[in-house]
Write an enzyme that holds these catalytic residues in place. Structure first.
Site, PDB file in Angstrom:
ATOM      1  N   PHE A 134       0.855  -1.159  -0.030  1.00  0.00           N
ATOM      2  CA  PHE A 134      -0.146  -0.260   0.192  1.00  0.00           C
ATOM      3  C   PHE A 134       0.833   1.093   0.057  1.00  0.00           C
ATOM      4  CE2 PHE A 134      -2.361   3.384   1.623  1.00  0.00           C
ATOM      5  CZ  PHE A 134      -3.657   3.426   0.965  1.00  0.00           C
ATOM      6  N   ASP A 219       9.384   2.822   1.544  1.00  0.00           N
ATOM      7  CA  ASP A 219       8.215   3.663   1.876  1.00  0.00           C
ATOM      8  C   ASP A 219       8.020   3.305   3.397  1.00  0.00           C
ATOM      9  OD1 ASP A 219       5.645   4.413   2.631  1.00  0.00           O
ATOM     10  OD2 ASP A 219       4.593   3.884   1.071  1.00  0.00           O
ATOM     11  N   LYS A 248       2.645  10.462   8.000  1.00  0.00           N
ATOM     12  CA  LYS A 248       1.922   9.904   9.101  1.00  0.00           C
ATOM     13  C   LYS A 248       2.356  10.874  10.415  1.00  0.00           C
ATOM     14  CE  LYS A 248      -0.252   5.771   7.771  1.00  0.00           C
ATOM     15  NZ  LYS A 248      -1.448   5.833   7.562  1.00  0.00           N
TER      16      LYS A 248
HETATM   17  C1  PLP Z   1       3.237   2.497   3.579  1.00  0.00           C
HETATM   18  C2  PLP Z   1       2.318   3.676   3.417  1.00  0.00           C
HETATM   19  N1  PLP Z   1       2.618   4.517   2.262  1.00  0.00           N
HETATM   20  C3  PLP Z   1       1.573   5.482   1.901  1.00  0.00           C
HETATM   21  C4  PLP Z   1       0.460   5.885   2.554  1.00  0.00           C
HETATM   22  C5  PLP Z   1      -0.464   6.847   2.087  1.00  0.00           C
HETATM   23  O1  PLP Z   1      -0.357   7.900   2.853  1.00  0.00           O
HETATM   24  P1  PLP Z   1      -1.371   8.939   2.955  1.00  0.00           P
HETATM   25  O2  PLP Z   1      -2.729   8.452   3.438  1.00  0.00           O
HETATM   26  O3  PLP Z   1      -0.932  10.121   3.818  1.00  0.00           O
HETATM   27  O4  PLP Z   1      -1.470   9.425   1.467  1.00  0.00           O
HETATM   28  C6  PLP Z   1       0.042   5.077   3.698  1.00  0.00           C
HETATM   29  C7  PLP Z   1      -1.146   5.353   4.399  1.00  0.00           C
HETATM   30  O5  PLP Z   1      -1.435   4.593   5.120  1.00  0.00           O
HETATM   31  C8  PLP Z   1       1.073   4.040   3.803  1.00  0.00           C
HETATM   32  O6  PLP Z   1       0.618   3.327   5.129  1.00  0.00           O
END
Ligand code: PLP
Length: 406
Positions: A134, A219, A248
């Site tokens: 994700f 990520d 986050k």
């Molecule tokens: C690993 C990861 N990357 C990217 C995102 C996307 O972040 P945002 O919701 O701030 O766009 C999330 C959101 O849960 C995430 O867990």
């Protein structure tokens, strides 16, 4: 407005894109939140992992209040003292080698920037991502995200993305072509179900990317800032990526993300090729500076490691006690319990008993509490879960719901 009116009004006026839980929150402090009726909850949702330093951390509140009275907005085409202080501070704590920072507004935006950066630096187009990954829901980030329920309504996505099994470095190696710009991976998959790869996986990926001249993107949007018991999850294996995505908990609850990269990579982006009106605003930078200081000064990664272990052992005891649970997985305060069925009903029952829980997919309960949670609060979560699992199991055994359904 009372509880019912707030819920009805929000449902009426807000785009219907969230699966809502029946709670109206009005206040938060540390790992606790209160609803509109004054009922207290231990918060294991933590704003989907945002509340690293807890709700309304006093230092973050102070920094935001101070900055609100000084300067809220300053476009990054002008210099700013607080932004500078934040950039210096963040570079003290990220893995050595990542020496340039691109501030953005969210996790998905940090992934978008990472993808553009990888394409620009390598002059190649393709990205290898992982099954179960994700990375957010903007079109570029969505192209790297795995779940078809997010992807299919928006096809065609950005071309050149492929997904290989998470945890199998050899599958990445096989998938690399002369068009591959980057490999993107979460060190621990969060939304994908709290999936922890074997020790050595990130090192294997690093080796492959080096050999094949492909960039490695981590990520750490969900795993960053102490969540897994180290400041960044990649520190568990001592691997430094070429590009890292953060967001986050970074700004104590305010919207902010970062894309970090090695200098030669970041320098490939030229003026105007990527920017945003709010990137690096003084208000979020002040909040982020106070947040990073709190994470470091309060030793929150160490706290997450210790309390996470305690929490995991307690959850493993529940797993052993009830047949409905399959497995407990986690590192630090990023923990999941996999069940044999949909967990939504258990989430609702936990809410009634004063605990906010998150899911990851249909059948996994996920715990992303603020890292300031204490042992008594963890004990309350475990006690509530004990009751909820007991109710669920006895219902399923008595046939009220099937035991292995969904
Ligand atoms: C690993 C990861 N990357 C990217 C995102 C996307 O972040 P945002 O919701 O701030 O766009 C999330 C959101 O849960 C995430 O867990």
């Amino acid at each position: 407005m009372n509880e019912k009116e707030v819920m009805a009004t929000e449902q009426k006026f807000m785009a219907n894109i969230f699966s809502k839980r029946p709670v109206v929150l009005t206040k938060g402090k540390g790992a606790l939140v209160w609803d509109i009726n004054g009922k207290e909850y231990v918060d294991c949702i933590g704003g989907y992992g945002v509340c690293i330093v807890g709700h309304c951390h006093p230092k973050v509140v102070e920094a935001v209040k101070g900055q609100v009275n000084t300067l809220i907005s300053c476009h990054s085409s002008l210099y700013n003292d607080v932004r500078t202080a934040f950039l210096q501070r963040i570079l003290e704590i990220v893995p050595k080698g990542l020496d340039k920072v691109l501030p953005v507004n969210s996790g998905a935006e940090s992934v978008e920037a990472a993808i553009k950066l990888a394409r620009k630096f390598t002059c190649k187009t393709d990205v290898i991502a992982m099954m179960g990954a994700f990375h957010g829901k903007t079109l570029g980030a969505l192209s790297a995200t795995w779940d078809k329920k997010y992807r299919e309504p928006f096809l065609p996505l950005v071309p050149g993305f492929i997904h290989v099994p998470f945890g199998k470095a050899e599958r990445v190696e096989e998938a690399i072509t002369d068009k591959t710009a980057a490999v993107i991976v979460e060190p621990i998959q969060g939304e994908g179900g709290v999936r922890i790869p074997h020790d050595g996986y990130l090192k294997e990926l690093r080796g492959i990317c080096d050999d094949r001249n492909v960039l490695l993107i981590f990520d750490e949007v969900q795993t960053g800032f102490g969540r897994t018991g180290r400041m960044f999850a990649c520190e568990h294996s001592g691997v430094v990526p070429d590009i890292m995505c953060l967001a986050k908990g970074l700004a104590g609850g305010l919207p902010m993300g970062l894309t970090l990269a090695k200098e030669e990579i970041m320098s490939s982006l030229k003026i105007g090729e990527h920017s945003g009106t709010f990137f690096g605003s003084p208000l979020v930078c002040a909040a982020a500076l106070a947040t990073v200081d709190a994470v470091v000064n309060e030793k929150l990664p160490e706290r997450a490691a210790t309390l996470g272990e305690y929490f995991k052992v307690k959850l493993e005891e529940l797993e052993a006690k009830y047949k409905i649970a399959r497995e407990v997985r986690g590192k630090g305060l990023m923990i999941g319990i996999e069940f044999r069925f949909d967990v939504y009903k258990m989430i609702l029952r936990s809410i009634e008993k004063g605990v906010l829980l998150l899911d990851a997919g249909r059948n996994i309960l996920r715990f992303l509490p603020p890292l300031v949670i204490d042992q008594t609060q963890i004990d309350k979560v475990v006690a509530v879960l004990d009751l909820v699992m007991k109710e669920e199991e006895s219902e399923r055994l008595s046939g009220a719901s099937s035991y292995q359904n969904d």
